[in-house]
Design an enzyme around this catalytic site. Structure first.
Site, PDB file in Angstrom:
ATOM      1  N   SER A  15      80.502  57.017  53.718  1.00  0.00           N
ATOM      2  CA  SER A  15      79.348  56.225  53.309  1.00  0.00           C
ATOM      3  C   SER A  15      79.754  55.176  52.284  1.00  0.00           C
ATOM      4  O   SER A  15      80.307  55.508  51.235  1.00  0.00           O
ATOM      5  CB  SER A  15      78.278  57.132  52.710  1.00  0.00           C
ATOM      6  OG  SER A  15      77.291  56.361  52.063  1.00  0.00           O
TER       7      SER A  15
ATOM      8  N   HIS B 262      79.385  54.443  57.598  1.00  0.00           N
ATOM      9  CA  HIS B 262      77.994  54.883  57.423  1.00  0.00           C
ATOM     10  C   HIS B 262      77.334  53.996  56.372  1.00  0.00           C
ATOM     11  O   HIS B 262      77.812  53.896  55.238  1.00  0.00           O
ATOM     12  CB  HIS B 262      77.955  56.346  56.981  1.00  0.00           C
ATOM     13  CG  HIS B 262      76.567  56.921  56.938  1.00  0.00           C
ATOM     14  ND1 HIS B 262      75.916  57.367  58.071  1.00  0.00           N
ATOM     15  CD2 HIS B 262      75.708  57.120  55.905  1.00  0.00           C
ATOM     16  CE1 HIS B 262      74.719  57.823  57.732  1.00  0.00           C
ATOM     17  NE2 HIS B 262      74.559  57.674  56.423  1.00  0.00           N
TER      18      HIS B 262
ATOM     19  N   ASP C 287      74.025  53.242  54.296  1.00  0.00           N
ATOM     20  CA  ASP C 287      72.752  53.783  53.815  1.00  0.00           C
ATOM     21  C   ASP C 287      71.834  52.652  53.378  1.00  0.00           C
ATOM     22  O   ASP C 287      72.067  52.009  52.349  1.00  0.00           O
ATOM     23  CB  ASP C 287      72.997  54.734  52.642  1.00  0.00           C
ATOM     24  CG  ASP C 287      73.643  56.036  53.084  1.00  0.00           C
ATOM     25  OD1 ASP C 287      73.058  56.714  53.947  1.00  0.00           O
ATOM     26  OD2 ASP C 287      74.725  56.384  52.574  1.00  0.00           O
TER      27      ASP C 287
ATOM     28  N   MET D 133      68.298  51.604  51.951  1.00  0.00           N
ATOM     29  CA  MET D 133      67.176  52.188  51.206  1.00  0.00           C
ATOM     30  C   MET D 133      66.246  51.088  50.728  1.00  0.00           C
ATOM     31  O   MET D 133      66.699  50.029  50.301  1.00  0.00           O
ATOM     32  CB  MET D 133      67.702  52.980  50.010  1.00  0.00           C
ATOM     33  CG  MET D 133      68.716  54.058  50.346  1.00  0.00           C
ATOM     34  SD  MET D 133      69.254  54.933  48.868  1.00  0.00           S
ATOM     35  CE  MET D 133      70.616  55.893  49.528  1.00  0.00           C
TER      36      MET D 133
ATOM     37  N   HIS E 138      71.917  53.937  58.671  1.00  0.00           N
ATOM     38  CA  HIS E 138      70.939  54.984  58.365  1.00  0.00           C
ATOM     39  C   HIS E 138      69.792  54.349  57.583  1.00  0.00           C
ATOM     40  O   HIS E 138      69.936  54.055  56.395  1.00  0.00           O
ATOM     41  CB  HIS E 138      71.644  56.086  57.567  1.00  0.00           C
ATOM     42  CG  HIS E 138      70.750  57.191  57.118  1.00  0.00           C
ATOM     43  ND1 HIS E 138      71.156  58.092  56.154  1.00  0.00           N
ATOM     44  CD2 HIS E 138      69.492  57.557  57.478  1.00  0.00           C
ATOM     45  CE1 HIS E 138      70.173  58.962  55.948  1.00  0.00           C
ATOM     46  NE2 HIS E 138      69.161  58.655  56.733  1.00  0.00           N
TER      47      HIS E 138
ATOM     48  N   MET F 158      66.760  54.509  55.623  1.00  0.00           N
ATOM     49  CA  MET F 158      65.867  55.323  54.795  1.00  0.00           C
ATOM     50  C   MET F 158      64.775  54.391  54.280  1.00  0.00           C
ATOM     51  O   MET F 158      64.717  54.049  53.099  1.00  0.00           O
ATOM     52  CB  MET F 158      66.646  55.975  53.655  1.00  0.00           C
ATOM     53  CG  MET F 158      67.555  57.086  54.133  1.00  0.00           C
ATOM     54  SD  MET F 158      68.610  57.740  52.831  1.00  0.00           S
ATOM     55  CE  MET F 158      70.044  56.680  53.048  1.00  0.00           C
TER      56      MET F 158
ATOM     57  N   MET G 279      69.940  65.962  56.936  1.00  0.00           N
ATOM     58  CA  MET G 279      70.223  65.669  55.532  1.00  0.00           C
ATOM     59  C   MET G 279      70.423  66.981  54.787  1.00  0.00           C
ATOM     60  O   MET G 279      69.550  67.847  54.787  1.00  0.00           O
ATOM     61  CB  MET G 279      69.062  64.888  54.902  1.00  0.00           C
ATOM     62  CG  MET G 279      68.876  63.474  55.433  1.00  0.00           C
ATOM     63  SD  MET G 279      70.290  62.394  55.125  1.00  0.00           S
ATOM     64  CE  MET G 279      70.376  62.405  53.323  1.00  0.00           C
TER      65      MET G 279
ATOM     66  N   ASP H 215      74.814  64.779  56.373  1.00  0.00           N
ATOM     67  CA  ASP H 215      75.002  63.841  55.268  1.00  0.00           C
ATOM     68  C   ASP H 215      74.492  64.486  53.980  1.00  0.00           C
ATOM     69  O   ASP H 215      73.325  64.857  53.883  1.00  0.00           O
ATOM     70  CB  ASP H 215      74.211  62.559  55.568  1.00  0.00           C
ATOM     71  CG  ASP H 215      74.380  61.484  54.496  1.00  0.00           C
ATOM     72  OD1 ASP H 215      75.107  61.719  53.516  1.00  0.00           O
ATOM     73  OD2 ASP H 215      73.760  60.414  54.648  1.00  0.00           O
TER      74      ASP H 215
END
Length: 218
Positions: free
Chosen positions: A11, A36, A38, A40, A69, A71, A140, A178
């Site tokens: 990540s 990966h 993330d 957000m 990913h 979120m 998660m 993760d």
């Protein structure tokens, strides 16, 4: 249970944001399989990270598989942007969209792989109906929003139950984990049935990134 196809997806949440391109090259040279990413929004999780413009910039630095990913609330609003930025796969949270099936269809229609993620408190029933339509389920093993958290042990039973659901249905669906993944927890989640491991601080905090990635596979 050990899966045949084991992939390591470091990540970049734990990378140096001032030199993302260089830090991605480090994991590529060290033998990582995926990047990966993330994403957000400060709403679904209490933090802000990158958007599609950053993904577009780092896409120029590597040909590695971009595992995005999301979120974020209402992820369907961003799917086309991330496709245009160079995403290879988009993972959305079952908790973040009212129409999960439609959202997965949208990702697939853009020519990307599609995954669905579950927070620690969300039961597997939330993905049971969508399993035939996804390439991957992300469990998660920490609460989403921050790097460096401790692994939630009850995730192991959840992974094992998900693997059984997938096997019993005769499906070919990857299980990604993760949160709190290191050289010890990696073996536990693999034995439970996971085959794609996300690790941030364990990889980027290591003096020897190649050795860290190899330790996750050992």
């Amino acid at each position: 249970m050990m899966q045949e196809k084991l992939l390591i997806a470091p990540s970049i949440l734990s990378a140096d944001f001032a030199q993302l391109g260089e830090d991605i090259k480090k994991i590529e040279v060290a033998g990582a399989d995926w990047v990966h990413i993330d994403v957000m929004d400060g709403l679904f999780v209490p933090n802000l990270t990158f958007g599609a413009p950053v993904v577009k910039c780092i896409r120029k630095t590597t040909k590695m598989f971009f595992d995005c990913h999301l979120m974020v609330e209402n992820p369907e609003k961003y799917i086309a942007d991330f496709k245009a930025a160079g995403a290879d796969q988009i993972v959305v949270h079952a908790e973040a969209t009212k129409h999960l099936h439609r959202c997965i269809q949208q990702i697939k229609s853009e020519g990307m792989k599609a995954g669905v993620a579950l927070c620690p408190a969300t039961p597997l029933a939330a993905v049971e109906e969508i399993l035939p339509y996804v390439d991957m389920v992300l469990i998660m093993s920490v609460n989403p929003g921050f790097g460096g958290q401790s692994f939630i042990e009850s995730s192991l039973d959840k992974i094992a139950r998900l693997r059984k659901m997938i096997t019993d249905a005769g499906l070919d669906v990857d299980i990604q984990v993760d949160g709190g993944i290191n050289d010890k927890t990696s073996k536990l989640v693999r034995d439970a049935g996971a085959n794609i491991l996300v690790a941030g601080s364990f990889v980027y905090g290591a003096k020897d990134i190649k050795a860290a990635i190899e330790a996750l596979k050992a």
